[in-house]
Design an enzyme around this catalytic site. Structure first.
Site, PDB file in Angstrom:
ATOM      1  N   LYS A  31       1.015  -1.154  -0.036  1.00 10.96           N
ATOM      2  CA  LYS A  31       0.208   0.147  -0.072  1.00 10.96           C
ATOM      3  C   LYS A  31       0.834   1.241  -0.245  1.00 10.96           C
ATOM      4  CE  LYS A  31      -3.718   2.296   2.401  1.00 10.96           C
ATOM      5  NZ  LYS A  31      -4.668   2.117   3.738  1.00 10.96           N
TER       6      LYS A  31
ATOM      7  N   LYS B 197      -2.070  -1.386  -4.231  1.00 10.83           N
ATOM      8  CA  LYS B 197      -3.049  -0.280  -3.785  1.00 10.83           C
ATOM      9  C   LYS B 197      -1.956   1.097  -4.023  1.00 10.83           C
ATOM     10  CE  LYS B 197      -5.999   1.861  -0.770  1.00 10.83           C
ATOM     11  NZ  LYS B 197      -6.411   1.846   0.615  1.00 10.83           N
TER      12      LYS B 197
HETATM   13  C1  PBG Z   1      -7.423   3.029   5.429  1.00 13.13           C
HETATM   14  C2  PBG Z   1      -7.801   3.202   3.860  1.00 13.13           C
HETATM   15  C3  PBG Z   1      -7.476   3.961   2.951  1.00 13.13           C
HETATM   16  C4  PBG Z   1      -7.945   3.592   1.780  1.00 13.13           C
HETATM   17  C5  PBG Z   1      -8.533   2.158   2.163  1.00 13.13           C
HETATM   18  N1  PBG Z   1      -8.236   1.861   3.416  1.00 13.13           N
HETATM   19  C6  PBG Z   1      -7.162   5.392   3.237  1.00 13.13           C
HETATM   20  C7  PBG Z   1      -5.790   5.563   3.455  1.00 13.13           C
HETATM   21  O1  PBG Z   1      -4.837   4.929   3.633  1.00 13.13           O
HETATM   22  O2  PBG Z   1      -5.624   7.099   3.795  1.00 13.13           O
HETATM   23  C8  PBG Z   1      -8.134   4.221   0.594  1.00 13.13           C
HETATM   24  C9  PBG Z   1      -9.041   3.748  -0.482  1.00 13.13           C
HETATM   25  C10 PBG Z   1      -9.076   4.675  -1.511  1.00 13.13           C
HETATM   26  O3  PBG Z   1      -8.682   5.767  -1.520  1.00 13.13           O
HETATM   27  O4  PBG Z   1     -10.030   4.320  -2.071  1.00 13.13           O
HETATM   28  N2  PBG Z   1      -8.216   2.584   6.015  1.00 13.13           N
END
Ligand code: PBG
Length: 347
Positions: free
Chosen positions: A219, A272
């Site tokens: 991520k 991601k």
């Molecule tokens: C954190 C989380 C995030 C997203 C999914 N889970 C936000 C972040 O890391 O700030 C982002 C998903 C998206 O932008 O569609 N719980």
């Protein structure tokens, strides 16, 4: 060799047989265009096929009843109370989608995100309701504290520092509470070290060895999450997420992260965002051969929606092209806010 009329030697008498406005044949053996000449032939040679089975539809679940609040930066995406989330899940199923990913918007936030483990909180309640009423739908739950903490960070703070191991113990309890509610798959998105192994042990110790873990293994610390933070009301009150999310410049590090999560027991790994990281998806898939998901995040969705609304791109085509690219790169599963629209386009 390519020979044009003008290059033929003067003594060449074939001129008479060749219509003067036509070039001579190029003598090509390979003509890729043959296989593009009809829709039928194009379908025969198509390499990548999207199907609704691979789509996961994220939902933002809030408190109350009858609530359906559109997220301004994500047209078509709503914050939904549990009853509306069940309705939306049923509609998604009717469109051909088979899995939802639940995010929670609790009424109560505090320093430690204590409502994340509340059995009556939105994610747990929606999980029970969907399992109850729509048992053929797969329920995946997001496990992170950022939607539950008053400061919007993904963990427990000491000063401005996120404490890793303390946070992990809260995540384990959160994951267990999702499993108790009936989640098929829990999806830790926090990027703390060691959380996959800890969650696996925690689930097993409580008799949930059958609950799978889909980890956000790679991520990135991405600018493409901004609309989500409006949807999930989870923007950090100060600072950013660089101390735990990955540097967009790195790919070898992604492979190490994925390896750690797989070694700790992750069943599915997520890369991601998706589109800016297609190379990462490809490397992860080719290296580990595990079920791999690409998350087309909020900012990717928002860009396509916005350009579509302005008439700058043809949104339905751009949607399918982007999803095809993510699948082609190696994602077996695609998490996307377009899940319903895409499923409808694919039937
Ligand atoms: C954190 C989380 C995030 C997203 C999914 N889970 C936000 C972040 O890391 O700030 C982002 C998903 C998206 O932008 O569609 N719980």
């Amino acid at each position: 060799m390519i020979v044009t009329k003008d290059e033929r030697p003067a003594h060449d008498t074939s001129e008479a047989q060749v219509p003067t406005d036509e070039p001579v044949g190029l003598g090509l053996i390979h003509r890729p265009r043959r296989l593009r000449s009809t829709a039928g032939i194009r379908a025969l040679v198509q390499e990548t096929r999207l199907s609704a089975d691979m789509l996961v539809y994220p939902l933002f679940v809030c408190e109350g009843t009858g609530v359906r609040r559109e997220v301004s930066s994500m047209p078509g995406v709503h914050q939904l109370s549990v009853d509306e989330a069940v309705r939306e899940t049923r509609a998604a199923r009717d469109d051909g989608v088979r899995a939802v990913l639940l995010f929670g918007l609790p009424a109560h936030k505090d320093e430690t995100g204590s409502s994340a483990v509340d059995p009556a909180a939105p994610v747990q309640s929606a999980t029970r309701a969907i399992r109850d009423q729509l048992d053929d739908m797969t329920v995946i739950t997001d496990v992170c504290l950022c939607e539950y903490t008053s400061h919007g960070h993904c963990g427990i703070l000491e000063g401005e520092r996120i404490l890793n191991d303390v946070t992990v113990s809260h995540l384990v309890e959160t994951a267990i509470s999702h499993a108790v509610a009936g989640a098929h798959i829990v999806a830790p998105s926090d990027m703390m070290d060691g959380r996959v192994g800890a969650i696996r042990r925690g689930l097993d110790a409580r008799g949930f060895e059958g609950v799978a873990i889909m980890s956000y293994a790679a991520k990135y610390c991405s600018a493409f999450y901004s609309p989500f933070r409006e949807a999930g009301d989870s923007a950090p009150a100060f600072g950013d997420r660089r101390s735990h999310q990955m540097d967009p410049a790195n790919v070898e590090e992604a492979l190490r992260e994925v390896k750690l999560d797989l070694d700790e027991g992750a069943d599915i790994v997520i890369v991601k965002p998706a589109m800016p990281y297609l190379d990462v998806i490809r490397r992860v898939k080719s290296t580990f051969h595990h079920p791999t998901a690409g998350y087309q995040v909020s900012g990717e969705y928002a860009m396509l929606k916005a350009a579509g609304r302005l008439g700058w791109i043809e949104e339905p085509r751009a949607m399918l092209e982007s999803l095809t690219a993510i699948h082609r790169a190696g994602a077996d599963i695609i998490i996307t806010y377009y899940a319903r629209e895409a499923a409808r386009a694919l039937v």
